[in-house]
Design a protein around this motif. Structure first.
Motif, PDB file in Angstrom:
ATOM      1  N   GLU A 153     -68.507 -61.566 -23.913  1.00  0.00           N
ATOM      2  CA  GLU A 153     -68.349 -63.201 -23.588  1.00  0.00           C
ATOM      3  C   GLU A 153     -69.341 -62.600 -22.135  1.00  0.00           C
ATOM      4  O   GLU A 153     -70.213 -64.166 -22.032  1.00  0.00           O
ATOM      5  CB  GLU A 153     -67.003 -63.230 -22.857  1.00  0.00           C
ATOM      6  N   VAL A 154     -69.352 -62.153 -21.742  1.00  0.00           N
ATOM      7  CA  VAL A 154     -70.338 -62.315 -20.160  1.00  0.00           C
ATOM      8  C   VAL A 154     -71.173 -61.348 -20.337  1.00  0.00           C
ATOM      9  O   VAL A 154     -72.035 -61.093 -19.284  1.00  0.00           O
ATOM     10  CB  VAL A 154     -69.382 -62.243 -19.132  1.00  0.00           C
ATOM     11  N   GLY A 155     -71.704 -60.586 -21.208  1.00  0.00           N
ATOM     12  CA  GLY A 155     -72.785 -59.281 -20.987  1.00  0.00           C
ATOM     13  C   GLY A 155     -73.015 -58.145 -20.232  1.00  0.00           C
ATOM     14  O   GLY A 155     -73.227 -57.196 -20.310  1.00  0.00           O
ATOM     15  N   THR A 156     -71.631 -58.561 -19.605  1.00  0.00           N
ATOM     16  CA  THR A 156     -71.076 -56.873 -18.610  1.00  0.00           C
ATOM     17  C   THR A 156     -71.463 -55.490 -18.948  1.00  0.00           C
ATOM     18  O   THR A 156     -70.738 -55.480 -20.187  1.00  0.00           O
ATOM     19  CB  THR A 156     -70.014 -56.930 -17.819  1.00  0.00           C
ATOM     20  N   ILE A 157     -71.953 -55.004 -18.469  1.00  0.00           N
ATOM     21  CA  ILE A 157     -72.068 -53.191 -19.661  1.00  0.00           C
ATOM     22  C   ILE A 157     -71.600 -52.499 -18.419  1.00  0.00           C
ATOM     23  O   ILE A 157     -71.524 -52.553 -17.380  1.00  0.00           O
ATOM     24  CB  ILE A 157     -73.858 -53.112 -19.164  1.00  0.00           C
ATOM     25  N   GLN A 158     -70.965 -51.553 -19.515  1.00  0.00           N
ATOM     26  CA  GLN A 158     -69.803 -50.543 -18.838  1.00  0.00           C
ATOM     27  C   GLN A 158     -70.058 -49.232 -18.662  1.00  0.00           C
ATOM     28  O   GLN A 158     -70.940 -48.873 -19.500  1.00  0.00           O
ATOM     29  CB  GLN A 158     -68.270 -50.672 -19.422  1.00  0.00           C
ATOM     30  N   PRO A 159     -70.139 -48.553 -17.602  1.00  0.00           N
ATOM     31  CA  PRO A 159     -70.084 -46.849 -17.145  1.00  0.00           C
ATOM     32  C   PRO A 159     -69.761 -46.110 -18.200  1.00  0.00           C
ATOM     33  O   PRO A 159     -68.956 -45.150 -17.877  1.00  0.00           O
ATOM     34  CB  PRO A 159     -69.818 -47.212 -15.604  1.00  0.00           C
ATOM     35  N   VAL A 160     -69.347 -46.354 -19.457  1.00  0.00           N
ATOM     36  CA  VAL A 160     -69.271 -45.404 -20.507  1.00  0.00           C
ATOM     37  C   VAL A 160     -69.765 -43.916 -20.504  1.00  0.00           C
ATOM     38  O   VAL A 160     -69.128 -43.354 -20.603  1.00  0.00           O
ATOM     39  CB  VAL A 160     -69.623 -46.153 -21.948  1.00  0.00           C
ATOM     40  N   LYS A 161     -71.024 -44.057 -19.839  1.00  0.00           N
ATOM     41  CA  LYS A 161     -71.214 -42.138 -20.051  1.00  0.00           C
ATOM     42  C   LYS A 161     -70.315 -42.031 -18.591  1.00  0.00           C
ATOM     43  O   LYS A 161     -70.010 -40.476 -18.580  1.00  0.00           O
ATOM     44  CB  LYS A 161     -73.081 -42.729 -19.287  1.00  0.00           C
ATOM     45  N   GLU A 162     -70.797 -42.258 -17.826  1.00  0.00           N
ATOM     46  CA  GLU A 162     -70.058 -42.078 -16.660  1.00  0.00           C
ATOM     47  C   GLU A 162     -68.170 -41.597 -16.887  1.00  0.00           C
ATOM     48  O   GLU A 162     -67.949 -40.870 -16.462  1.00  0.00           O
ATOM     49  CB  GLU A 162     -69.522 -42.724 -15.304  1.00  0.00           C
ATOM     50  N   ILE A 163     -67.899 -42.288 -17.368  1.00  0.00           N
ATOM     51  CA  ILE A 163     -65.888 -42.048 -18.554  1.00  0.00           C
ATOM     52  C   ILE A 163     -66.387 -41.176 -19.076  1.00  0.00           C
ATOM     53  O   ILE A 163     -65.827 -40.758 -18.803  1.00  0.00           O
ATOM     54  CB  ILE A 163     -66.041 -43.482 -18.810  1.00  0.00           C
ATOM     55  N   SER A 164     -67.483 -41.242 -19.585  1.00  0.00           N
ATOM     56  CA  SER A 164     -67.147 -39.529 -21.191  1.00  0.00           C
ATOM     57  C   SER A 164     -67.534 -38.469 -20.329  1.00  0.00           C
ATOM     58  O   SER A 164     -66.527 -38.236 -20.665  1.00  0.00           O
ATOM     59  CB  SER A 164     -68.440 -40.044 -22.348  1.00  0.00           C
ATOM     60  N   ARG A 165     -67.969 -38.832 -19.325  1.00  0.00           N
ATOM     61  CA  ARG A 165     -68.458 -37.321 -18.431  1.00  0.00           C
ATOM     62  C   ARG A 165     -67.152 -37.142 -17.864  1.00  0.00           C
ATOM     63  O   ARG A 165     -66.696 -35.931 -17.544  1.00  0.00           O
ATOM     64  CB  ARG A 165     -68.902 -37.771 -17.148  1.00  0.00           C
ATOM     65  N   ILE A 166     -66.045 -37.973 -17.382  1.00  0.00           N
ATOM     66  CA  ILE A 166     -64.699 -37.800 -16.541  1.00  0.00           C
ATOM     67  C   ILE A 166     -63.485 -37.553 -17.456  1.00  0.00           C
ATOM     68  O   ILE A 166     -63.031 -36.204 -17.643  1.00  0.00           O
ATOM     69  CB  ILE A 166     -63.915 -38.716 -16.191  1.00  0.00           C
TER      70      ILE A 166
END
Ligand SMILES: Cc1ncc(COP(=O)(O)O)c(C=O)c1O
Length: 388
Positions: A153-166
């Motif tokens: 809806e708004v195009g925001t890109i989530q910090p998936v890489k940072e999340i998976s690192r944790i």
């Protein structure tokens, strides 16, 4: 009437080269990929070729890719399959976030009804989830974190890489819905560090009704459907060979064009944003200013000054020949304000007074003044009507 299509986030037209690639498998080479004869072998070769090409495009092994009927099914299989497998090891907690697509959010709710505990994390005013909030939400029994790569809806890109690192260091797999990001920004399962990833063909000039779920080798995950042994028993059902071939052709097409095309669309998007800002100085641009898909513009009009229903805006734009969306196409038709915009803290009136423009291959510079002029005209007309 010459119509302008600015709703590529909802779906895209089939690219001519994709149709051409599919055609043989709809007619002459129509075999069932499970049959032992020539027709079956031809279909099987095409299917496995498609799997190889898509897997390569996202940095996966072909054996890690399972074809599905689209993004909705892949999201369901990812979450339900991972949680059912985790329950056997005593893990029953799921983490997701409030701006996800309904294919994830509603599956989370379903899993809650099935006895799992679910944490739905808040996003900030720009639609972003903080990796720290995921870290805080982790429990010893957390079975899965599901966070989309880019918001529809708004195009925001989530910090998936940072999340998976944790999370991965703590043995918690991550699922990401990459339906809107593939072909727009880099999508590589190794780089993202995810265990499960969802794809869909119809957002990238491929056919509707086909997608794929990536499941990293060694990830505990169970099939949800049962039947024939197709897709190595993980997703039974006669394979949609023509669409799989079209899907592979579409993935290669968008990846080949990606950098050049996204630069072009970003220029169009930014120019429209400037034009709308000049016409409506109090307009709000939704999404993150930097971490945002390059082809997508979501704007909210100042609801205090001019209360408006998004659906009426869309209808009026359509009457003038411009196809846009008021939020997610999947929730269009419902009068509820977008859950994504509410999650970002917009008030319901502002959330409703929202238009989403999403550019694609068929759009050009020449369309911009036309579109901006029609938005001005429609908003002025609707403001007069609502003020009466
Ligand atoms: C982010 C996201 N996930 C999932 C889906 C569903 O994909 P499909 O239409 O292939 O079922 C969509 C479609 O709008 C989407 O935007």
């Amino acid at each position: 009437m010459d119509r302008i299509y600015l709703d590529h986030t909802a779906t895209t037209p089939l690219a001519p080269s994709v149709l051409e690639a599919m055609q043989p498998y709809l007619t002459g080479e129509f075999g069932n990929a499970s049959s032992a004869h020539w027709f079956g072998r031809k279909a099987k070769d095409a299917l496995e070729g498609a799997r190889n090409r898509i897997a390569r495009a996202i940095g996966a092994k072909p054996s890690e890719l399972f074809f599905t009927s689209g993004g909705t099914e892949a999201n369901n299989l990812a979450i339900q399959g991972a949680l059912r497998a985790a329950r056997k090891r005593g893990k029953t907690h799921l983490i997701s976030e409030a701006a996800e697509h309904h294919a994830v959010l509603d599956t989370c709710e379903y899993m809650r009804d099935e006895g799992f505990s679910v944490t739905v994390l808040e996003v900030d005013a720009e639609g972003r989830l903080s990796p720290e909030s995921v870290e805080r939400a982790l429990q010893p029994g957390t079975a899965l974190v599901s966070v989309m790569h880019a918001n529809n809806e708004v195009g925001t890109i989530q910090p998936v890489k940072e999340i998976s690192r944790i999370t991965v260091g703590r043995g918690v797999p991550v699922h990401t819905d990459a339906v809107q990001s593939v072909g727009k920004i880099p999508v590589d399962v190794e780089d993202l560090g995810v265990q499960l990833l969802t794809l869909s063909a119809h957002k990238i000039y491929g056919p509707k009704g086909i997608g794929a779920l990536y499941v990293r080798q060694g990830t505990a995950w169970e099939p949800v459907f049962h039947g024939g042994g197709q897709e190595r028993g993980k997703r039974p059902g006669t394979e949609n060979v023509a669409s799989a071939v079209g899907f592979a052709a579409a993935v290669e097409l968008v990846l080949e064009e990606r950098e050049r095309e996204m630069q072009r669309l970003q220029l169009l998007r930014d120019a429209l944003q400037r034009e709308l800002r000049a016409a409506f100085p109090r307009i709000l641009v939704n999404g993150h200013p930097d971490f945002r898909l390059p082809h997508l513009l979501s704007v909210s009009f100042d609801a205090g000054a001019m209360p408006m229903e998004g659906e009426m805006l869309v209808t009026n734009m359509d009457l003038e020949g411009v196809a846009v969306s008021s939020g997610s196409a999947c929730t269009s038709g419902s009068v509820q304000p977008s859950h994504v915009l509410l999650a970002m803290g917009r008030d319901p009136g502002t959330a409703k007074a929202t238009l989403r423009f999403s550019f694609g291959r068929g759009n050009s510079q020449e369309e911009l003044p036309i579109v901006a002029g029609i938005v001005r005209q429609v908003v002025e007309r609707m403001t007069k009507v609502t003020r009466k």
